[in-house]
Design an enzyme around this catalytic site. Sequence first.
Site, PDB file in Angstrom:
ATOM      1  N   HIS A 117       0.844  -1.199   0.000  1.00  0.00           N
ATOM      2  CA  HIS A 117       0.000   0.000   0.000  1.00  0.00           C
ATOM      3  C   HIS A 117       0.879   1.248   0.000  1.00  0.00           C
ATOM      4  CE1 HIS A 117      -4.000   1.883   1.530  1.00  0.00           C
ATOM      5  NE2 HIS A 117      -3.255   2.824   0.957  1.00  0.00           N
ATOM      6  N   LEU A 119       2.698   6.321  -5.273  1.00  0.00           N
ATOM      7  CA  LEU A 119       3.867   6.787  -6.032  1.00  0.00           C
ATOM      8  C   LEU A 119       3.565   8.073  -6.797  1.00  0.00           C
ATOM      9  CD1 LEU A 119       5.329   3.406  -7.336  1.00  0.00           C
ATOM     10  CD2 LEU A 119       5.914   4.699  -5.265  1.00  0.00           C
ATOM     11  N   ARG A 120       2.288   8.481  -6.829  1.00  0.00           N
ATOM     12  CA  ARG A 120       1.847   9.807  -7.321  1.00  0.00           C
ATOM     13  C   ARG A 120       1.949  10.010  -8.830  1.00  0.00           C
ATOM     14  NH1 ARG A 120      -1.235  10.709  -3.056  1.00  0.00           N
ATOM     15  NH2 ARG A 120      -0.150  11.471  -1.189  1.00  0.00           N
ATOM     16  N   ASP A 162      -8.992   3.698  -3.480  1.00  0.00           N
ATOM     17  CA  ASP A 162      -8.367   4.168  -2.245  1.00  0.00           C
ATOM     18  C   ASP A 162      -8.414   5.688  -2.108  1.00  0.00           C
ATOM     19  OD1 ASP A 162      -6.716   3.513   0.159  1.00  0.00           O
ATOM     20  OD2 ASP A 162      -5.371   4.912  -0.838  1.00  0.00           O
ATOM     21  N   HIS A 222     -10.998   1.339   1.017  1.00  0.00           N
ATOM     22  CA  HIS A 222     -10.765   2.353   2.061  1.00  0.00           C
ATOM     23  C   HIS A 222     -12.030   2.356   2.902  1.00  0.00           C
ATOM     24  CE1 HIS A 222      -9.335   6.538   3.336  1.00  0.00           C
ATOM     25  NE2 HIS A 222     -10.545   6.433   3.859  1.00  0.00           N
ATOM     26  N   HIS A 226      -5.548  -0.208   5.595  1.00  0.00           N
ATOM     27  CA  HIS A 226      -5.128   0.585   6.770  1.00  0.00           C
ATOM     28  C   HIS A 226      -6.107   0.525   7.950  1.00  0.00           C
ATOM     29  CE1 HIS A 226      -7.598   3.289   4.413  1.00  0.00           C
ATOM     30  NE2 HIS A 226      -6.604   3.747   3.682  1.00  0.00           N
ATOM     31  N   ASP A 280       1.237   2.837   3.742  1.00  0.00           N
ATOM     32  CA  ASP A 280       0.393   3.887   3.154  1.00  0.00           C
ATOM     33  C   ASP A 280       1.238   5.125   2.868  1.00  0.00           C
ATOM     34  OD1 ASP A 280      -1.788   5.217   2.122  1.00  0.00           O
ATOM     35  OD2 ASP A 280      -2.785   5.542   4.046  1.00  0.00           O
ATOM     36  N   PHE A 306      -4.274  14.998   3.886  1.00  0.00           N
ATOM     37  CA  PHE A 306      -3.986  13.849   4.732  1.00  0.00           C
ATOM     38  C   PHE A 306      -2.786  13.089   4.166  1.00  0.00           C
ATOM     39  CE2 PHE A 306      -8.587  14.500   5.308  1.00  0.00           C
ATOM     40  CZ  PHE A 306      -8.697  14.454   6.688  1.00  0.00           C
TER      41      PHE A 306
END
Length: 430
Positions: free
Chosen positions: A63, A66-67, A154, A181, A234, A309, A327
């Site tokens: 989890h 990497l954007r 997510d 999520h 998570h 995460d 967040f």
Amino acid sequence: MTPDLLLRGGTLLRPKTKTARSADVLIRGGTIAAVGDDLDVDGDVPTYDASHAYLSPGWMDMHVHLREPGYEHKETIATGTRAALAGGFTDVACMPNTDPPIHTRDVVEFVRERAEATPVGVYPIACVSKERAGHEIAEMADLRAGGAVAFSDDGAPVQNAGLMRRALEYSRMLDRPIVNHMEEETLNPSGQMHEGTVSARLGLDGIPAASEDVMIARDIELAALTGSDVHVAHLSTARGVELVRRAKARGIPVTAEVCTHHLALTDEAVEQTAFDTNTKMHPPLRSAADVAALKEGLADGTIDAICTDHAPHATYEKEVEFTAAPFGITGLETAWGLIGRELIAPGVLSVEEAVQKLTVAPRRILRLDVPEIVEGEPARLTIFDASTEWTFTEAHVRSKSQNTPFLGSEMVGRPWAVYSDGQFVEHEEA
């Protein structure tokens, strides 16, 4: 490239068979050529003294964010995998909240192609719904054919129960889990931190534990209805741990992960750091009772995997008022140090049990082969200890971002090197 290498004298862990022994490991051409005692080597082969360390199959973080594509100012596949290597990980699974989202096959293939330049295995998790909007199921079969290992929206929980049921039915046919999520968003539309006495004292809108628990309960029942695998992303609440524990006892196909930061900090950190935005994550830091329940869930096997995460943000995005900040925190570089500090040193998990939750469990959940340190297998392993005490500083950061609450924190246990895809990456003292 380091195709040939002799690892001398490490303690070899085999989490699949739950065995350990001291051994040398000889790597030739990226493949394990021999495992044994006091190996004799012909030719000029580089040697690494592993007598102070454990050797295990390469760790996997199931989890991470990497954007890329779309948010390269926060992280890229190149910088994110660099952080993974620094944390001891040979493999990661990346979440689909990019721009565009990983909701079509071409984006899955883009991520995989970009990752070919790194020794880290990158496994895309694709969207459940188109645009992560929760209205229409994505082309799940095409995404799987392109290389997606699971499905998730997510950061955008699948709120529509009917859509979730249909997605689960498709995912069962495709033999891929759905990673949700777990959050009923209508219970906390403007929440900033865990709902409790600390949030009340600080005057911040709270995110109740019930918002997570309600969604976990719903998805457990949908998993029971469809026979499909649901993975709880998570996990952060005591009640959630109990719901998963009871579901497993009923034989329902549910698995769960926990993040290292949810084991190390509580909601009191927000107050103690005077609203440091690096204590703001989603799900939020919970109460001490929740943290204790998470550790108990790891110890008794209710929680299958440990993850980070890893959620990088640019400095200017986090250096704002608490309520305006996004967040998320980074986590790849600090994962093992926190596991050692919070789980191994206090006796919650043994080294072998912790490694199992970083190697076997995440790959089984994602239907991936688990690397083995045996002759003839590709060399994919992590070299580490579980006792070195060190302080995490900016010098250890390899991510593009530094949004972590753990700068200056004491850690226990260090990843020293990884070998993956013919490359040996040794971590220097910082």
